[in-house]
Design a protein around this motif. Sequence first.
Motif, short mmCIF file in Angstrom:
data_model
loop_
_atom_site.label_atom_id
_atom_site.label_comp_id
_atom_site.label_asym_id
_atom_site.label_seq_id
_atom_site.Cartn_x
_atom_site.Cartn_y
_atom_site.Cartn_z
N VAL A 1 6.26 6.21 2.17
CA VAL A 1 5.70 7.14 1.17
C VAL A 1 6.63 8.34 1.00
CG1 VAL A 1 3.83 8.75 0.71
CG2 VAL A 1 3.32 6.45 1.52
N LEU A 2 7.07 8.92 2.12
CA LEU A 2 7.94 10.09 2.07
C LEU A 2 9.26 9.77 1.38
CD1 LEU A 2 8.09 13.05 2.95
CD2 LEU A 2 9.14 12.29 5.08
N LEU B 1 1.80 9.35 -5.84
CA LEU B 1 1.91 10.74 -5.38
C LEU B 1 3.07 11.45 -6.04
CD1 LEU B 1 0.91 12.99 -3.55
CD2 LEU B 1 2.33 12.04 -1.70
N GLY B 2 4.24 10.80 -6.06
CA GLY B 2 5.40 11.43 -6.68
C GLY B 2 5.20 11.67 -8.16
N PRO C 1 19.04 10.42 5.32
CA PRO C 1 18.84 8.97 5.22
C PRO C 1 17.44 8.60 5.71
CG PRO C 1 20.95 9.48 6.26
CD PRO C 1 20.20 10.76 6.16
N THR C 2 16.91 7.51 5.17
CA THR C 2 15.55 7.10 5.51
C THR C 2 15.37 6.87 6.99
OG1 THR C 2 15.34 6.04 3.34
CG2 THR C 2 13.75 5.42 5.02
N ILE C 3 16.38 6.31 7.65
CA ILE C 3 16.25 6.01 9.07
C ILE C 3 16.17 7.30 9.88
CG2 ILE C 3 18.72 5.90 9.60
CD1 ILE C 3 15.91 3.57 10.88
N VAL C 4 16.83 8.38 9.42
CA VAL C 4 16.74 9.67 10.10
C VAL C 4 15.33 10.22 9.96
CG1 VAL C 4 17.59 12.03 10.16
CG2 VAL C 4 19.18 10.15 9.80
N LEU C 5 14.74 10.09 8.76
CA LEU C 5 13.35 10.50 8.57
C LEU C 5 12.43 9.71 9.49
CD1 LEU C 5 13.18 10.76 4.67
CD2 LEU C 5 13.29 12.65 6.30
N LEU D 1 0.82 -1.21 0.00
CA LEU D 1 0.00 0.00 0.00
C LEU D 1 0.86 1.27 0.00
CD1 LEU D 1 -2.93 -0.83 2.47
CD2 LEU D 1 -2.95 -0.84 -0.03
N ALA D 2 1.88 1.30 0.85
CA ALA D 2 2.69 2.52 0.99
C ALA D 2 3.54 2.79 -0.24
CB ALA D 2 3.57 2.41 2.24
#
Length: 288
Positions: free
Chosen positions: A160-161, A107-108, A136-140, A99-100
């Motif tokens: 998603v982000l 969206l993008g 980095p994704t983990i920081v987000l 889903l994500a």
Amino acid sequence: MSVTASTTSSVAPTGSDRQNRWSALRSGRGLVGVVLVAVVVLAGVLAPLLAPFAPDQQFPGATLQAPDGTHLLGTDSVGRDILSRTLYGIRIDLIVVFLAVPAGAVLGSLLVLAATRFDWLDTALQRSFDLILAFPTIVLAIALTMVVGPGVWTIGAVIVLAEVPVFGRLTRTSVLTVRQAPFVEAARVVGADEGWILRRHVLPNCLEPLTVQLALAMSVGVFIEGAMSFLGLGVIPPAPSLGSLIKEGTQNAYHSPLFVVGPLTVVVILVLGLLLISQALAAGSRRR
């Protein structure tokens, strides 16, 4: 992880071209990938029928029990059946990934398609993508968890982000390339409007690299869920997920060495299947 738009065709795609591309999934590594992913999906969907016990059912005196005839993968630190929790944990990963990732892709792509009509919006969007990709994704994930707390919705939002700029830039590259192709120029010469050109020529050519990237992004989504749950930023216990089960298995590796084998095997099968699918789609595109 991204895919360039080098597979974008210089001619309008035909039905046979699309058929040849998808036929790559019916043989070779494409078929193997489809089978591997289908096995994991079916195991998750049919978890209520396949699981011998409820995922939160505890068995007194069976803490960290080795695999036997009753508990095929053993039990965890509070006496719950690992096989049952693994099957139900698959469902969480499937919901998040299937889903994500498509949500981020849609969206993008839509944002970029809208921005290509206005230079100021395109510039603002690209700078926003730069900002997101700088972290980095983990920081987000950590930042978002601090705001809204851990949970399935947090994992989905992070995925998603993270995928919006990837698919956005891939779509932008494809759109700019296709809009300069000879068949698009010919369509403009005969009086076709931009909306018709977008639907008939631009979007079909953009779908090819986006489809390959979608399979790759889903495999990355599995890792994102695993990493977030492993760090305690994802699924909240006692709900099971593959990442949280792997974390608990590593913590109890000394007392129950086989604890982590079940959920880790599922992750490997799912990621391998998605990668094989993406490779088959990419190979099918190159053969056009």
